[in-house]
Write a protein that holds these residues in place. Sequence first.
Motif, PDB file in Angstrom:
ATOM      1  N   MET A   1       0.830  -1.210   0.000  1.00  0.00           N
ATOM      2  CA  MET A   1       0.000   0.000   0.000  1.00  0.00           C
ATOM      3  C   MET A   1       0.867   1.264   0.000  1.00  0.00           C
ATOM      4  SD  MET A   1      -3.172   1.057  -0.071  1.00  0.00           S
ATOM      5  CE  MET A   1      -4.495   0.150   0.702  1.00  0.00           C
ATOM      6  N   SER A   2       1.980   1.248   0.778  1.00  0.00           N
ATOM      7  CA  SER A   2       2.869   2.414   0.773  1.00  0.00           C
ATOM      8  C   SER A   2       3.392   2.659  -0.640  1.00  0.00           C
ATOM      9  CB  SER A   2       4.044   2.214   1.716  1.00  0.00           C
ATOM     10  OG  SER A   2       3.579   1.947   3.002  1.00  0.00           O
ATOM     11  N   SER A   3       3.579   1.559  -1.400  1.00  0.00           N
ATOM     12  CA  SER A   3       4.093   1.712  -2.759  1.00  0.00           C
ATOM     13  C   SER A   3       3.088   2.445  -3.640  1.00  0.00           C
ATOM     14  CB  SER A   3       4.428   0.346  -3.360  1.00  0.00           C
ATOM     15  OG  SER A   3       3.276  -0.440  -3.359  1.00  0.00           O
ATOM     16  N   LYS A   4       1.791   2.290  -3.321  1.00  0.00           N
ATOM     17  CA  LYS A   4       0.773   2.993  -4.127  1.00  0.00           C
ATOM     18  C   LYS A   4       0.840   4.494  -3.860  1.00  0.00           C
ATOM     19  CE  LYS A   4      -2.324  -0.814  -4.907  1.00  0.00           C
ATOM     20  NZ  LYS A   4      -3.274  -1.642  -4.184  1.00  0.00           N
ATOM     21  N   ILE A   5       1.088   4.871  -2.601  1.00  0.00           N
ATOM     22  CA  ILE A   5       1.244   6.299  -2.279  1.00  0.00           C
ATOM     23  C   ILE A   5       2.460   6.847  -3.032  1.00  0.00           C
ATOM     24  CG2 ILE A   5       1.803   7.964  -0.456  1.00  0.00           C
ATOM     25  CD1 ILE A   5       0.094   6.470   1.422  1.00  0.00           C
ATOM     26  N   LEU A   6       3.496   6.047  -3.035  1.00  0.00           N
ATOM     27  CA  LEU A   6       4.717   6.460  -3.724  1.00  0.00           C
ATOM     28  C   LEU A   6       4.438   6.699  -5.202  1.00  0.00           C
ATOM     29  CD1 LEU A   6       7.432   6.747  -2.506  1.00  0.00           C
ATOM     30  CD2 LEU A   6       7.980   4.423  -3.163  1.00  0.00           C
ATOM     31  N   TYR A   7       3.643   5.807  -5.762  1.00  0.00           N
ATOM     32  CA  TYR A   7       3.277   5.920  -7.169  1.00  0.00           C
ATOM     33  C   TYR A   7       2.564   7.259  -7.422  1.00  0.00           C
ATOM     34  CZ  TYR A   7       1.363   4.485 -11.636  1.00  0.00           C
ATOM     35  OH  TYR A   7       1.051   4.415 -12.956  1.00  0.00           O
ATOM     36  N   LEU A   8       1.702   7.666  -6.463  1.00  0.00           N
ATOM     37  CA  LEU A   8       0.964   8.925  -6.632  1.00  0.00           C
ATOM     38  C   LEU A   8       1.876  10.145  -6.461  1.00  0.00           C
ATOM     39  CD1 LEU A   8      -2.289   8.063  -4.600  1.00  0.00           C
ATOM     40  CD2 LEU A   8      -2.036   8.144  -7.070  1.00  0.00           C
TER      41      LEU A   8
ATOM     42  N   ASN B   1       5.574   5.216   7.463  1.00  0.00           N
ATOM     43  CA  ASN B   1       6.266   3.985   7.083  1.00  0.00           C
ATOM     44  C   ASN B   1       7.307   4.252   5.971  1.00  0.00           C
ATOM     45  OD1 ASN B   1       6.155   1.597   4.973  1.00  0.00           O
ATOM     46  ND2 ASN B   1       5.953   0.737   7.031  1.00  0.00           N
ATOM     47  N   LEU B   2       6.923   5.083   4.999  1.00  0.00           N
ATOM     48  CA  LEU B   2       7.872   5.429   3.910  1.00  0.00           C
ATOM     49  C   LEU B   2       9.057   6.215   4.470  1.00  0.00           C
ATOM     50  CD1 LEU B   2       5.378   6.383   1.049  1.00  0.00           C
ATOM     51  CD2 LEU B   2       7.016   4.501   0.999  1.00  0.00           C
ATOM     52  N   ARG B   3       8.761   7.129   5.395  1.00  0.00           N
ATOM     53  CA  ARG B   3       9.857   7.912   6.002  1.00  0.00           C
ATOM     54  C   ARG B   3      10.828   7.002   6.737  1.00  0.00           C
ATOM     55  NH1 ARG B   3       6.434  13.072   8.286  1.00  0.00           N
ATOM     56  NH2 ARG B   3       6.726  14.429   6.483  1.00  0.00           N
ATOM     57  N   GLU B   4      10.270   5.979   7.393  1.00  0.00           N
ATOM     58  CA  GLU B   4      11.139   5.034   8.114  1.00  0.00           C
ATOM     59  C   GLU B   4      12.056   4.273   7.144  1.00  0.00           C
ATOM     60  OE1 GLU B   4       8.028   4.494  11.775  1.00  0.00           O
ATOM     61  OE2 GLU B   4       8.324   2.818  10.387  1.00  0.00           O
ATOM     62  N   GLN B   5      11.602   4.112   5.906  1.00  0.00           N
ATOM     63  CA  GLN B   5      12.443   3.443   4.900  1.00  0.00           C
ATOM     64  C   GLN B   5      13.486   4.395   4.298  1.00  0.00           C
ATOM     65  OE1 GLN B   5      10.563   1.023   1.829  1.00  0.00           O
ATOM     66  NE2 GLN B   5       8.674   1.090   2.999  1.00  0.00           N
TER      67      GLN B   5
ATOM     68  N   GLU C   1      11.985  -1.360  -0.742  1.00  0.00           N
ATOM     69  CA  GLU C   1      10.973  -2.290  -1.259  1.00  0.00           C
ATOM     70  C   GLU C   1       9.886  -1.543  -2.024  1.00  0.00           C
ATOM     71  OE1 GLU C   1       8.991  -5.008   1.754  1.00  0.00           O
ATOM     72  OE2 GLU C   1      11.028  -4.811   2.508  1.00  0.00           O
ATOM     73  N   ASP C   2       9.373  -0.469  -1.388  1.00  0.00           N
ATOM     74  CA  ASP C   2       8.231   0.220  -1.983  1.00  0.00           C
ATOM     75  C   ASP C   2       8.588   0.905  -3.298  1.00  0.00           C
ATOM     76  OD1 ASP C   2       6.062  -0.405  -0.298  1.00  0.00           O
ATOM     77  OD2 ASP C   2       6.942   0.843   1.256  1.00  0.00           O
TER      78      ASP C   2
ATOM     79  N   GLN D   1       7.365   0.224  -9.309  1.00  0.00           N
ATOM     80  CA  GLN D   1       7.842   0.297 -10.707  1.00  0.00           C
ATOM     81  C   GLN D   1       7.782  -1.031 -11.451  1.00  0.00           C
ATOM     82  OE1 GLN D   1      11.440   2.973 -11.213  1.00  0.00           O
ATOM     83  NE2 GLN D   1      11.545   2.535  -9.037  1.00  0.00           N
ATOM     84  N   ILE D   2       7.173  -2.050 -10.836  1.00  0.00           N
ATOM     85  CA  ILE D   2       7.141  -3.360 -11.505  1.00  0.00           C
ATOM     86  C   ILE D   2       5.705  -3.872 -11.612  1.00  0.00           C
ATOM     87  CG2 ILE D   2       9.494  -4.046 -10.827  1.00  0.00           C
ATOM     88  CD1 ILE D   2       8.199  -5.640  -8.527  1.00  0.00           C
ATOM     89  N   ASN D   3       5.562  -4.949 -12.397  1.00  0.00           N
ATOM     90  CA  ASN D   3       4.242  -5.557 -12.562  1.00  0.00           C
ATOM     91  C   ASN D   3       3.979  -6.508 -11.389  1.00  0.00           C
ATOM     92  OD1 ASN D   3       2.082  -7.130 -13.225  1.00  0.00           O
ATOM     93  ND2 ASN D   3       2.877  -7.805 -15.210  1.00  0.00           N
ATOM     94  N   ASN D   4       3.105  -6.054 -10.493  1.00  0.00           N
ATOM     95  CA  ASN D   4       2.903  -6.830  -9.266  1.00  0.00           C
ATOM     96  C   ASN D   4       2.023  -8.068  -9.447  1.00  0.00           C
ATOM     97  OD1 ASN D   4       4.475  -5.149  -7.343  1.00  0.00           O
ATOM     98  ND2 ASN D   4       3.084  -3.605  -8.160  1.00  0.00           N
ATOM     99  N   ASN D   5       1.473  -8.238 -10.663  1.00  0.00           N
ATOM    100  CA  ASN D   5       0.784  -9.512 -10.920  1.00  0.00           C
ATOM    101  C   ASN D   5       1.808 -10.597 -11.190  1.00  0.00           C
ATOM    102  OD1 ASN D   5      -1.780  -8.502 -10.703  1.00  0.00           O
ATOM    103  ND2 ASN D   5      -1.706  -7.711 -12.810  1.00  0.00           N
TER     104      ASN D   5
END
Length: 321
Positions: free
Chosen positions: A1-8, A38-42, A64-65, A70-74
């Motif tokens: 989910m944090s990765s989705k925020i990053l995407y935005l 959580n992103l700040r902690e990374q 990780e995020d 940036q990849i296809n998560n399927n």
Amino acid sequence: MSSKILYLLKGKDSFVSGASISSDLGITRAGVWKKIKNLREQGFIIEAVPSKGYRLIRSPDLSEDAIISQINNNFWKKIMLFKSIDSTNDLASRLSAKKVIETGTVIIADSQSTGKGRLRRKWFSPAGVNIYLSIVLRPEIEPKDATLLTIMASNACASAISETTGLDIRIKWPNDLEYSGKKLGGILTEIRSEPDKINIAIIGIGINVNMEGKTLPDDIKTSATSIKNETGNIFSRSEIISLILNNLEHWQETLKNNGRTLLLKKWKELSTTIGKNVKVTVGKNNIFGFAEDIDDEGRLILRTQSGIEQKISAGDITILR
Ligand code: BT5
């Protein structure tokens, strides 16, 4: 989910409001704040201004995020990042034996205490600078074709590094990534198989990214190099890893769709080995000859000095001048 925020947040100069993130992701404002924390902690530097929202200032070079965004998560089911482990290949092997990870898992470490090459040689794996990762797959190929996995990974890595850094990265049979004749990375493919079926394949990739040349141990000081050493620049490990995974997805799909010829063709374009006089060391034996080609299984076709054709599955190559 944090990765989705990053995407935005990524690639935007302006602020993105907490309200729009919360409605895009279907979570509460408090939930957004938790993910930002959580992103700040990374290691992400994210500015937060009341009434404006959030703005991404800087990303850490390995997270990780950042990779997940940036990849296809399927295709890539799980990305696991560790600060320090013994060897990403060994951990992948242990976890897949216990069936706690599935195919499409990627294990990444910031450092390894017992990173390994082929034949249990040591892989120098200092912290904070390089890429050490292992990919767990169950490819639909026969065990005799396992070298194609190394070929796939070599193509994926060489293109990813060349594209990111501008360096002309080449491949030395069977598993070396080279720049200007020096080793910049290596691939270690290990499989568990039945006679006609691969149960699990672990593709281990080590790439020297931001390591200073002067920190290399004496035994590889003249034979090895890093991207930083060759370009003078620091690169994001997450970017390179994401590109490698995207390229690998492409080559796996290609191989699945009868694209073996395309895979081998690309490898030959990038190879430093074919068309050269070489010494191949297999165990304690040296074989001298002309590297004519690789066959459909990735074996080296060598014309020996006495004119005999030999097919070699594994060995160490020295290119002769
Ligand atoms: C390889 O073996 O080139 C495969 C290396 C794979 C490393 C990755 S890291 C992630 C994953 N987890 C692991 O535990 N391993 C994989 P080989 O062709 O056998 O080459 C090993 C030789 O390369 C050593 O004997 C050294 O001479 C040299 N070497 C060791 N560390 C190096 C480094 N960081 N850069 C360049 N050369 C190195």
